[in-house]
Design an enzyme around this catalytic site. Structure first.
Site, PDB file in Angstrom:
ATOM      1  N   ASP A 157       0.850  -1.197   0.000  1.00  0.00           N
ATOM      2  CA  ASP A 157       0.000   0.000   0.000  1.00  0.00           C
ATOM      3  C   ASP A 157       0.884   1.245   0.000  1.00  0.00           C
ATOM      4  O   ASP A 157       2.052   1.182   0.370  1.00  0.00           O
ATOM      5  CB  ASP A 157      -0.865   0.043   1.270  1.00  0.00           C
ATOM      6  CG  ASP A 157      -2.054  -0.898   1.199  1.00  0.00           C
ATOM      7  OD1 ASP A 157      -2.337  -1.446   0.120  1.00  0.00           O
ATOM      8  OD2 ASP A 157      -2.712  -1.087   2.247  1.00  0.00           O
ATOM      9  N   ARG A 187      -0.884  -0.909  -8.739  1.00  0.00           N
ATOM     10  CA  ARG A 187      -2.251  -0.498  -8.414  1.00  0.00           C
ATOM     11  C   ARG A 187      -2.302   1.029  -8.479  1.00  0.00           C
ATOM     12  O   ARG A 187      -1.590   1.705  -7.742  1.00  0.00           O
ATOM     13  CB  ARG A 187      -2.621  -0.959  -7.012  1.00  0.00           C
ATOM     14  CG  ARG A 187      -3.970  -0.396  -6.548  1.00  0.00           C
ATOM     15  CD  ARG A 187      -4.180  -0.612  -5.054  1.00  0.00           C
ATOM     16  NE  ARG A 187      -4.179  -2.017  -4.717  1.00  0.00           N
ATOM     17  CZ  ARG A 187      -3.935  -2.493  -3.494  1.00  0.00           C
ATOM     18  NH1 ARG A 187      -3.647  -1.661  -2.508  1.00  0.00           N
ATOM     19  NH2 ARG A 187      -3.959  -3.781  -3.255  1.00  0.00           N
ATOM     20  N   GLN A 191      -0.245   6.842  -6.455  1.00  0.00           N
ATOM     21  CA  GLN A 191      -1.403   7.716  -6.179  1.00  0.00           C
ATOM     22  C   GLN A 191      -1.461   8.851  -7.202  1.00  0.00           C
ATOM     23  O   GLN A 191      -0.553   9.687  -7.259  1.00  0.00           O
ATOM     24  CB  GLN A 191      -1.267   8.300  -4.769  1.00  0.00           C
ATOM     25  CG  GLN A 191      -1.281   7.246  -3.667  1.00  0.00           C
ATOM     26  CD  GLN A 191      -0.523   7.708  -2.434  1.00  0.00           C
ATOM     27  OE1 GLN A 191       0.570   8.247  -2.536  1.00  0.00           O
ATOM     28  NE2 GLN A 191      -1.095   7.486  -1.259  1.00  0.00           N
ATOM     29  N   LYS A 233      -6.491   7.072  -6.645  1.00  0.00           N
ATOM     30  CA  LYS A 233      -6.438   8.539  -6.654  1.00  0.00           C
ATOM     31  C   LYS A 233      -5.585   9.055  -5.493  1.00  0.00           C
ATOM     32  O   LYS A 233      -4.873  10.031  -5.633  1.00  0.00           O
ATOM     33  CB  LYS A 233      -7.856   9.112  -6.569  1.00  0.00           C
ATOM     34  CG  LYS A 233      -8.644   8.901  -7.856  1.00  0.00           C
ATOM     35  CD  LYS A 233      -9.983   9.615  -7.843  1.00  0.00           C
ATOM     36  CE  LYS A 233     -10.797   9.242  -9.075  1.00  0.00           C
ATOM     37  NZ  LYS A 233     -12.149   9.839  -9.066  1.00  0.00           N
ATOM     38  N   GLY A 234      -5.669   8.416  -4.318  1.00  0.00           N
ATOM     39  CA  GLY A 234      -4.917   8.863  -3.139  1.00  0.00           C
ATOM     40  C   GLY A 234      -5.876   9.302  -2.045  1.00  0.00           C
ATOM     41  O   GLY A 234      -6.846  10.011  -2.317  1.00  0.00           O
ATOM     42  N   ARG A 255     -10.861   7.399   6.844  1.00  0.00           N
ATOM     43  CA  ARG A 255     -10.560   7.780   5.453  1.00  0.00           C
ATOM     44  C   ARG A 255     -11.741   7.458   4.542  1.00  0.00           C
ATOM     45  O   ARG A 255     -12.028   8.178   3.595  1.00  0.00           O
ATOM     46  CB  ARG A 255      -9.274   7.093   4.962  1.00  0.00           C
ATOM     47  CG  ARG A 255      -8.006   7.666   5.572  1.00  0.00           C
ATOM     48  CD  ARG A 255      -6.762   7.258   4.803  1.00  0.00           C
ATOM     49  NE  ARG A 255      -6.530   5.823   4.843  1.00  0.00           N
ATOM     50  CZ  ARG A 255      -5.962   5.176   5.855  1.00  0.00           C
ATOM     51  NH1 ARG A 255      -5.555   5.835   6.915  1.00  0.00           N
ATOM     52  NH2 ARG A 255      -5.786   3.873   5.794  1.00  0.00           N
TER      53      ARG A 255
END
Ligand code: FAD
Length: 309
Positions: free
Chosen positions: A135, A185, A164, A188-189, A289
């Protein structure tokens, strides 16, 4: 403004203790998280695999305070990967790892500890016959995470990384990571980032996402299109066609609990659809988030609060 407040709250211990104790929190968390325990995560994985999805499992945890806790997280991943192997789910389920959870931020030797723990997880994944994706967290960790990814790829070339689209640097990172076999992967972030490093408006971020995706789809790697945005999903399909990509040469990814009907539509179309499935007790940062991404989630949460109290 609301997004900024929620993202700030996602890092605040005081907000955490308040939110965790609110009566309706648990019910809403269940929409996004498989459960606290490994057996719950495996049961949900089994159910989703039965419905044609691929899975990437995330053992939740971000605020690792010492080396013992970091090693404990690596051990939890080893147990998870052993369970996936034993249940025959490893062919369709991989794992996602946050380097901060395995020690990246520890003041002494954090990067080395994170690298060693990530290596343990990669070895367990190789033994189970599956893969790992790292990630990506806030922009202060990007260079360190990509550096660790490069080191691990020497032994585990299938290791995936997240890029991202909201970061100015990402189009160039996509070019660097679009070689043969490279699994990227693109999302957008999800963090609060300053204008000096990241696009701020939705349209700018979306445009950057499309530019990055063009690079990945034209490259020789395996793009993983992580978005719930209908326009991005349509454009991804068009770019795949334009680049003569077969359905098995890229995949769509979505978060557990978000747009399940669209997930089903993508499965039915013959494309690969992978679900990011978190589990574990440390759900607070992840949950906040998700609230920040969509005001409707917060409204739902507040309505539930109003009716319970
Ligand atoms: C598989 C996967 C892995 C990810 N890994 C990372 C990572 O490593 N690092 C990182 O920074 N970010 C990560 N993200 C989060 C990502 O950066 C975005 O914050 C998130 O996906 C929302 O962006 P979007 O592309 O869906 O588009 P948006 O423009 O935010 O949303 C488009 C539409 O999707 C739906 N939607 C989006 N979010 C939600 C939500 N929370 N609840 C309900 N509906 C929603 C809504 O219908 C919305 O209109 C990941 C996302 C996915 C899908």
């Amino acid at each position: 403004m609301l997004r900024t407040t929620l993202l700030a709250a996602s890092r605040s211990p005081r907000a955490r203790s308040v939110v965790e104790q609110l009566p309706p929190t648990r019910a809403l968390v269940q929409r996004f998280v498989a459960g606290d325990r490994l057996d719950e995560a495996v049961a949900v994985t089994d159910e989703l695999v039965g419905a044609g999805r691929r899975i990437t499992l995330d053992h939740l945890g971000e605020d690792t305070r010492d080396a013992a806790q970091a090693a404990g997280t690596a051990a939890a991943y080893e147990a998870l990967l052993a369970a996936l192997k034993e249940t025959g789910l490893a062919e369709r389920a991989e794992v996602s790892v946050k380097l901060s959870a395995v020690g990246q931020f520890l003041p002494q030797d954090g990067e080395r500890i994170a690298l060693d723990n990530a290596r343990r997880i990669c070895a367990a994944a190789a033994d189970a016959g599956t893969t790992v994706t790292l990630d990506m967290e806030d922009h202060t960790t990007t260079d360190s995470t990509l550096g660790i990814a490069r080191e691990l790829r020497a032994d585990y070339p299938w290791l995936g990384v997240v890029l991202q689209a909201y970061l100015h640097r990402t189009e160039s990172d996509c070019a660097d990571f679009s070689g043969p076999g490279s699994r990227v992967r693109l999302c957008k972030g999800a963090y609060q980032e300053p204008a000096s490093v990241a696009f701020q408006g939705k349209h700018e971020v979306d445009r950057s996402y499309v530019r990055c995706l063009k690079v990945l789809m034209a490259g020789e790697g395996y793009p993983m299109v992580a978005s719930h945005d209908p326009r991005i999903i349509t454009i991804a399909g068009e770019l795949a066609q334009r680049n003569d990509r077969k359905p098995e040469s890229f995949e769509y990814q979505m978060l557990y609990g978000i747009r399940p009907e669209e997930q089903q539509r993508i499965v039915a179309s013959g494309a690969t659809m992978r679900i990011y499935l978190p589990y574990g007790g440390e759900w607070y940062g992840y949950f906040m988030r998700r609230l920040a991404e969509r005001p409707a989630n917060l409204a739902f949460f507040l309505r539930a609060l109003a009716t319970k109290n």
